[in-house]
Scaffold this motif. Structure first.
Motif, PDB file in Angstrom:
ATOM      1  N   GLU A  76     -46.683 -56.543 -18.597  1.00 19.67           N
ATOM      2  CA  GLU A  76     -46.509 -55.935 -17.281  1.00 19.67           C
ATOM      3  C   GLU A  76     -45.490 -54.801 -17.275  1.00 19.67           C
ATOM      4  O   GLU A  76     -45.491 -53.980 -16.372  1.00 19.67           O
ATOM      5  N   ASP A  77     -44.603 -54.768 -18.266  1.00 24.19           N
ATOM      6  CA  ASP A  77     -43.621 -53.697 -18.353  1.00 24.19           C
ATOM      7  C   ASP A  77     -44.342 -52.397 -18.721  1.00 24.19           C
ATOM      8  O   ASP A  77     -45.045 -52.332 -19.736  1.00 24.19           O
ATOM      9  N   ASP A  78     -44.176 -51.359 -17.895  1.00 22.99           N
ATOM     10  CA  ASP A  78     -44.913 -50.108 -18.093  1.00 22.99           C
ATOM     11  C   ASP A  78     -44.626 -49.450 -19.437  1.00 22.99           C
ATOM     12  O   ASP A  78     -45.545 -48.989 -20.113  1.00 22.99           O
ATOM     13  N   ALA A  79     -43.360 -49.392 -19.834  1.00 23.84           N
ATOM     14  CA  ALA A  79     -43.003 -48.744 -21.101  1.00 23.84           C
ATOM     15  C   ALA A  79     -43.593 -49.497 -22.292  1.00 23.84           C
ATOM     16  O   ALA A  79     -44.136 -48.891 -23.218  1.00 23.84           O
ATOM     17  N   PHE A  81     -46.214 -51.517 -22.199  1.00 23.41           N
ATOM     18  CA  PHE A  81     -47.660 -51.367 -22.114  1.00 23.41           C
ATOM     19  C   PHE A  81     -48.106 -50.038 -22.708  1.00 23.41           C
ATOM     20  O   PHE A  81     -49.021 -49.981 -23.526  1.00 23.41           O
ATOM     21  N   ASP A  82     -47.441 -48.951 -22.300  1.00 20.40           N
ATOM     22  CA  ASP A  82     -47.804 -47.622 -22.796  1.00 20.40           C
ATOM     23  C   ASP A  82     -47.646 -47.528 -24.308  1.00 20.40           C
ATOM     24  O   ASP A  82     -48.497 -46.961 -24.995  1.00 20.40           O
TER      25      ASP A  82
END
Length: 100
Positions: A76-79, A81-82
């Protein structure tokens, strides 16, 4: 991702079963996996949606290993995940990764 789905019937995918908060179990087919920073991640698609060319894949992170069970959580953490999605995009020979 259409290429792998077109040939899905020719392959047998490993699966993981996740239990939702309401107790419903959902089976996911593992498309690929990658290690990053000492962690293992899975690229999965809900098994019953494998034939849908527009289905979205999820990234799961391995959080614990017991003798009989492995526990995964949604990234769920955007960084994070990216970073992991980019690894799958670079690795993916049989599928396309689009990061929205």
């Amino acid at each position: 991702m259409a290429d792998i789905f077109d040939e899905a019937n020719e392959y047998e995918f490993e699966t993981v079963t996740m239990t939702e908060e309401d107790g419903t179990e959902v089976e996911f087919s593992i498309i690929d996996n990658v290690a990053c920073g000492g962690e293992r991640y899975l690229l999965v698609v809900e098994t019953e949606l494998m034939d849908d060319e527009e289905t979205e894949a999820l990234i799961l992170k391995e959080t614990s290993i017991n003798t009989d069970d492995v526990t995964y959580e949604l990234v769920e953490d955007d960084a994070e995940f990216d970073r992991v999605a980019e690894l799958f995009a670079q690795k993916g020979e049989d599928y396309d990764v689009e990061i929205n």
